[in-house]
Enzyme design. Structure first.
Site, short mmCIF file in Angstrom:
data_model
loop_
_atom_site.label_atom_id
_atom_site.label_comp_id
_atom_site.label_asym_id
_atom_site.label_seq_id
_atom_site.Cartn_x
_atom_site.Cartn_y
_atom_site.Cartn_z
N ASP A 31 0.84 -1.21 0.00
CA ASP A 31 0.00 0.00 0.00
C ASP A 31 0.87 1.26 0.00
O ASP A 31 0.52 2.26 -0.61
CB ASP A 31 -0.92 0.00 1.22
N GLY A 32 2.01 1.18 0.70
CA GLY A 32 2.93 2.33 0.73
C GLY A 32 3.42 2.68 -0.67
O GLY A 32 3.60 3.85 -1.01
N GLU A 82 -5.26 9.53 4.35
CA GLU A 82 -5.66 10.42 5.43
C GLU A 82 -4.60 11.49 5.67
O GLU A 82 -3.50 11.42 5.13
CB GLU A 82 -5.85 9.65 6.75
N ARG A 84 -8.33 18.32 23.01
CA ARG A 84 -7.03 18.13 23.68
C ARG A 84 -6.72 16.65 23.63
O ARG A 84 -7.55 15.83 24.04
CB ARG A 84 -7.06 18.61 25.13
P1 NAD Z 1 3.67 1.48 7.00
O1 NAD Z 1 4.73 0.70 6.31
O2 NAD Z 1 3.83 1.79 8.45
O3 NAD Z 1 2.26 0.74 6.71
C1 NAD Z 1 1.23 0.76 7.59
C2 NAD Z 1 0.21 -0.32 7.23
O4 NAD Z 1 -0.96 0.33 6.72
C3 NAD Z 1 0.61 -1.34 6.18
O5 NAD Z 1 0.28 -2.63 6.67
C4 NAD Z 1 -0.25 -0.98 4.98
O6 NAD Z 1 -0.57 -2.12 4.19
C5 NAD Z 1 -1.47 -0.45 5.66
N1 NAD Z 1 -2.32 0.39 4.82
C6 NAD Z 1 -1.95 1.48 4.10
N2 NAD Z 1 -3.01 1.98 3.44
C7 NAD Z 1 -4.05 1.17 3.74
C8 NAD Z 1 -5.41 1.18 3.38
N3 NAD Z 1 -5.93 2.13 2.61
N4 NAD Z 1 -6.22 0.20 3.89
C9 NAD Z 1 -5.73 -0.75 4.71
N5 NAD Z 1 -4.44 -0.79 5.09
C10 NAD Z 1 -3.62 0.16 4.60
O7 NAD Z 1 3.48 2.85 6.26
P2 NAD Z 1 3.26 3.14 4.73
O8 NAD Z 1 3.35 1.87 3.96
O9 NAD Z 1 4.12 4.28 4.37
O10 NAD Z 1 1.74 3.62 4.77
C11 NAD Z 1 1.37 4.85 5.35
C12 NAD Z 1 0.03 4.57 5.98
O11 NAD Z 1 0.24 3.87 7.18
C13 NAD Z 1 -0.71 5.80 6.39
O12 NAD Z 1 -1.44 6.36 5.34
C14 NAD Z 1 -1.58 5.28 7.51
O13 NAD Z 1 -2.88 4.94 7.06
C15 NAD Z 1 -0.90 4.00 7.95
N6 NAD Z 1 -0.58 4.12 9.37
C16 NAD Z 1 -1.31 3.36 10.23
C17 NAD Z 1 -1.11 3.48 11.58
C18 NAD Z 1 -1.95 2.67 12.49
O14 NAD Z 1 -2.78 1.88 12.01
N7 NAD Z 1 -1.78 2.81 13.81
C19 NAD Z 1 -0.15 4.36 12.07
C20 NAD Z 1 0.58 5.11 11.17
C21 NAD Z 1 0.35 4.98 9.80
#
Ligand code: NAD
Length: 267
Positions: free
Chosen positions: A45-46, A127, A152
């Site tokens: 997805d990244g 997002e 907050r």
């Molecule tokens: P990353 O390598 O930390 O990936 C985070 C995870 O999010 C991966 O497993 C990826 O497959 C999943 N993901 C990304 N988009 C998705 C979607 N639309 N639906 C379901 N899963 C999805 O970071 P990255 O690959 O650079 O991706 C950035 C994304 O990571 C951000 O857009 C954010 O949505 C996600 N993220 C999630 C969390 C969390 O769930 N706590 C925290 C930080 C970032």
């Protein structure tokens, strides 16, 4: 067909990209980094987020296709061993007017970030989040120019429907079908006690509604837009709403959203 391939950089993704170029040459596709019609993301997805932001200025002319080489590929319809089948269907779409891919369009989120040093606009596929760096984020949230709440807590996450299955899901937000043109506001660890109060529930805003987040103290903040991190220390406000633009995905075979959700999260 003019195409471009972005890969994640790991050996499997690089090898697959190489294989794609060979097969594409056999079918007389043209590699075009400037104005491709189809952009293939090979990785996770990244990688799709990266592809989207690479071509952000041309998204109305491009359809994206995802091939995943890892465990979870929410934006990917194709597995690594299905590349020849994908190319075959792509090539048929060029030679037969009846075999065109179905173009599926997903809503995006636009945000305008007003700082003392100037204003910048962004578009997000998943997002944006706004978080305090040194401590609690203190922000006033207005909806459609009406004060809504004083927040907050650790931060705020505003997601698209297709991003609702990502960070938003970890925050207890609802999964939203991408045919619903909406944005979702979810809290990240809000403080709620007798003194401070927030709504607590995720909110869904329809198209044409907008939300303003006003910084209410001198604070160092981190804005994330998908995978990009943007430190800000002079924020005035962030305005967000459903974008007029959409992302297009080329579907060479059906893969309904809820099947995607089930196979991604339940196996
Ligand atoms: P990353 O390598 O930390 O990936 C985070 C995870 O999010 C991966 O497993 C990826 O497959 C999943 N993901 C990304 N988009 C998705 C979607 N639309 N639906 C379901 N899963 C999805 O970071 P990255 O690959 O650079 O991706 C950035 C994304 O990571 C951000 O857009 C954010 O949505 C996600 N993220 C999630 C969390 C969390 O769930 N706590 C925290 C930080 C970032």
């Amino acid at each position: 067909m003019r195409y471009y391939v972005l890969d994640r950089g790991d050996q499997l993704s690089v090898d697959l990209a190489e294989q794609f170029h060979k097969l594409a040459a056999q079918h007389h596709f043209t590699l075009d980094a400037e104005s491709p019609e189809i952009v293939i993301s090979i990785g996770g997805d990244g990688t799709m987020l990266h592809a989207f932001h690479t071509f952000i200025n041309h998204i109305s002319d491009i359809a994206f296709v995802g091939v995943h080489t890892g465990h979870l590929g929410f934006y990917s319809d194709w597995k690594a061993d299905e590349l020849p089948e994908l190319i075959e269907l792509m090539s048929r779409s060029v030679t037969s007017e009846h075999a065109n891919p179905r173009i599926v369009k997903y809503p995006l989120l636009e945000l305008e970030v007003q700082k003392k040093s100037g204003t910048t606009s962004y578009i997000a596929l998943n997002e944006f989040t706004l978080k305090g760096v040194d401590g609690t984020l203190v922000a006033q949230i207005d909806i459609n120019n009406q004060p809504f709440e004083m927040f907050r807590g650790d931060g705020i996450c505003v997601s698209t429907p297709s991003g609702s299955t990502a960070y938003n899901k970890s925050l207890g937000g609802a999964m939203v079908h991408p045919s619903i043109e909406a944005l979702q506001i979810a809290e990240i660890a809000s403080i709620n006690n007798r003194v401070f109060r927030t709504m607590g529930s995720p909110l869904l805003l329809p198209k044409h509604h907008y939300c303003d987040i006003f910084s209410r103290k001198d604070q160092r903040l981190l804005l994330t837009v998908d995978h990009n991190n943007i430190p800000i220390d002079d924020l005035i406000s962030v305005r967000c709403q459903v974008s007029k633009q959409k992302i297009s995905f080329a579907r060479y075979r059906p893969y309904p959203f809820w099947n995607r959700v089930r196979s991604s999260f339940l196996g």
